[in-house]
Scaffold this active site. Structure first.
Site, short mmCIF file in Angstrom:
data_model
loop_
_atom_site.label_atom_id
_atom_site.label_comp_id
_atom_site.label_asym_id
_atom_site.label_seq_id
_atom_site.Cartn_x
_atom_site.Cartn_y
_atom_site.Cartn_z
N LYS A 1 0.83 -1.21 0.00
CA LYS A 1 0.00 0.00 0.00
C LYS A 1 0.87 1.26 0.00
O LYS A 1 0.58 2.20 -0.72
CB LYS A 1 -0.93 0.05 1.23
N ARG B 1 -9.32 1.24 10.18
CA ARG B 1 -8.94 -0.16 10.35
C ARG B 1 -10.00 -0.92 11.13
O ARG B 1 -9.85 -2.12 11.34
CB ARG B 1 -7.62 -0.23 11.10
N ARG C 1 11.21 -6.29 4.04
CA ARG C 1 11.14 -4.87 4.43
C ARG C 1 11.85 -4.64 5.76
O ARG C 1 12.49 -3.61 5.96
CB ARG C 1 9.67 -4.47 4.54
N ARG D 1 12.04 -1.75 10.39
CA ARG D 1 10.82 -1.49 11.17
C ARG D 1 10.68 -2.53 12.28
O ARG D 1 10.71 -3.72 12.05
CB ARG D 1 9.59 -1.54 10.25
N ARG E 1 -0.24 -9.09 13.32
CA ARG E 1 -0.81 -8.06 12.45
C ARG E 1 -1.72 -8.67 11.38
O ARG E 1 -2.75 -8.09 11.03
CB ARG E 1 0.31 -7.24 11.80
P1 AMP Z 1 0.95 0.38 9.26
O1 AMP Z 1 2.13 1.26 9.04
O2 AMP Z 1 -0.29 0.89 8.57
O3 AMP Z 1 1.24 -1.05 8.94
O4 AMP Z 1 0.59 0.44 10.83
C1 AMP Z 1 1.54 0.03 11.80
C2 AMP Z 1 0.84 -0.15 13.15
O5 AMP Z 1 0.26 1.09 13.58
C3 AMP Z 1 -0.29 -1.16 13.15
O6 AMP Z 1 0.15 -2.48 13.33
C4 AMP Z 1 -1.11 -0.65 14.37
O7 AMP Z 1 -0.48 -1.03 15.58
C5 AMP Z 1 -0.98 0.86 14.25
N1 AMP Z 1 -2.05 1.47 13.43
C6 AMP Z 1 -1.91 2.07 12.22
N2 AMP Z 1 -3.08 2.55 11.77
C7 AMP Z 1 -4.00 2.26 12.73
C8 AMP Z 1 -5.39 2.49 12.84
N3 AMP Z 1 -6.10 3.10 11.86
N4 AMP Z 1 -6.01 2.04 13.96
C9 AMP Z 1 -5.33 1.43 14.94
N5 AMP Z 1 -4.02 1.16 14.89
C10 AMP Z 1 -3.34 1.58 13.80
#
Ligand code: AMP
Length: 196
Positions: free
Chosen positions: A13, A88, A127, A133, A144
């Site tokens: 994404k 989410r 990654r 990360r 996740r």
């Molecule tokens: P991402 O970079 O989108 O993969 O997000 C990394 C982490 O941030 C996720 O595993 C969640 O712990 C947290 N996170 C990101 N976006 C959200 C959201 N909209 N609601 C809740 N937690 C989020």
């Protein structure tokens, strides 16, 4: 345009979002990036947020909504946003809809990027080496993916019900995926959106 980018972690994404914002000239709002910044800023909320991120669990809706709605006040986001990793949960989606309704706006399209699970794991592990990360390790990746299936995948039906979802096959090359996304977006643009 107001676009939601859905898809499991590791689907690509972020990469596609970066290309898409350039094409459309709208800002990108990645809640993952925003929350990682909250951790770095060392505020009162940092430790709490870090705990959720490190376990691959969702940060509570209330906190996420507070941060997102605050960001959306900025004039930068008046003409549209590409939401990446947000909403989410159904609660977040409902609250976003209510917020947009209040401004006489609505989500125009939802891109659902589909990638097989074995490929997602492969991409996330690769990654983790490149970007370092924290949450790209085996245990967190499993958590996740589970969280995605349990809490985020129901959003596909939520938006499909309104006919908003474009299903994109993410197993192809980045260029092929992007060309497909561009076509789907163009098809859904209103004349005034296409002019910008
Ligand atoms: P991402 O970079 O989108 O993969 O997000 C990394 C982490 O941030 C996720 O595993 C969640 O712990 C947290 N996170 C990101 N976006 C959200 C959201 N909209 N609601 C809740 N937690 C989020």
């Amino acid at each position: 345009m107001w676009i939601v980018f859905l898809g499991p972690p590791g689907a690509g994404k972020g990469t596609q979002a970066n290309r898409l914002i350039e094409f459309l000239g709208i800002p990108h709002l990645s809640t993952g990036e925003v929350l990682r910044q909250v951790v770095r800023d060392q505020t009162a909320e940092s430790q709490l947020v870090a705990n959720f991120l490190d376990q691959g669990l969702l940060v509570p809706d209330e906190l996420v909504m507070k941060v997102v709605l605050e960001i959306l006040q900025s004039p930068k986001y008046e003409r549209g946003v590409l939401f990446d990793g947000f909403p989410r949960t159904i609660v977040q989606a409902e609250q976003l809809d209510a917020f947009l309704r209040g401004m006489g706006k609505r989500i125009d399209v939802v891109l659902n990027l589909e990638v097989e699970e074995s490929e997602l794991i492969r991409r996330m592990l690769s990654r983790s080496k490149k970007e370092g990360r924290h949450d790209d390790n085996h245990a967190t990746i499993r958590s996740r993916l589970r969280v995605f299936h349990d809490q985020t995948a129901p959003l596909i039906d939520y938006y499909d019900w309104n006919g908003l979802v474009e299903h994109i096959d993410g197993m192809r090359s980045s260029d092929e995926v992007f060309a497909d996304i561009q076509n789907r977006i163009i098809k859904r643009q209103t004349p005034s959106q296409a002019m910008h």
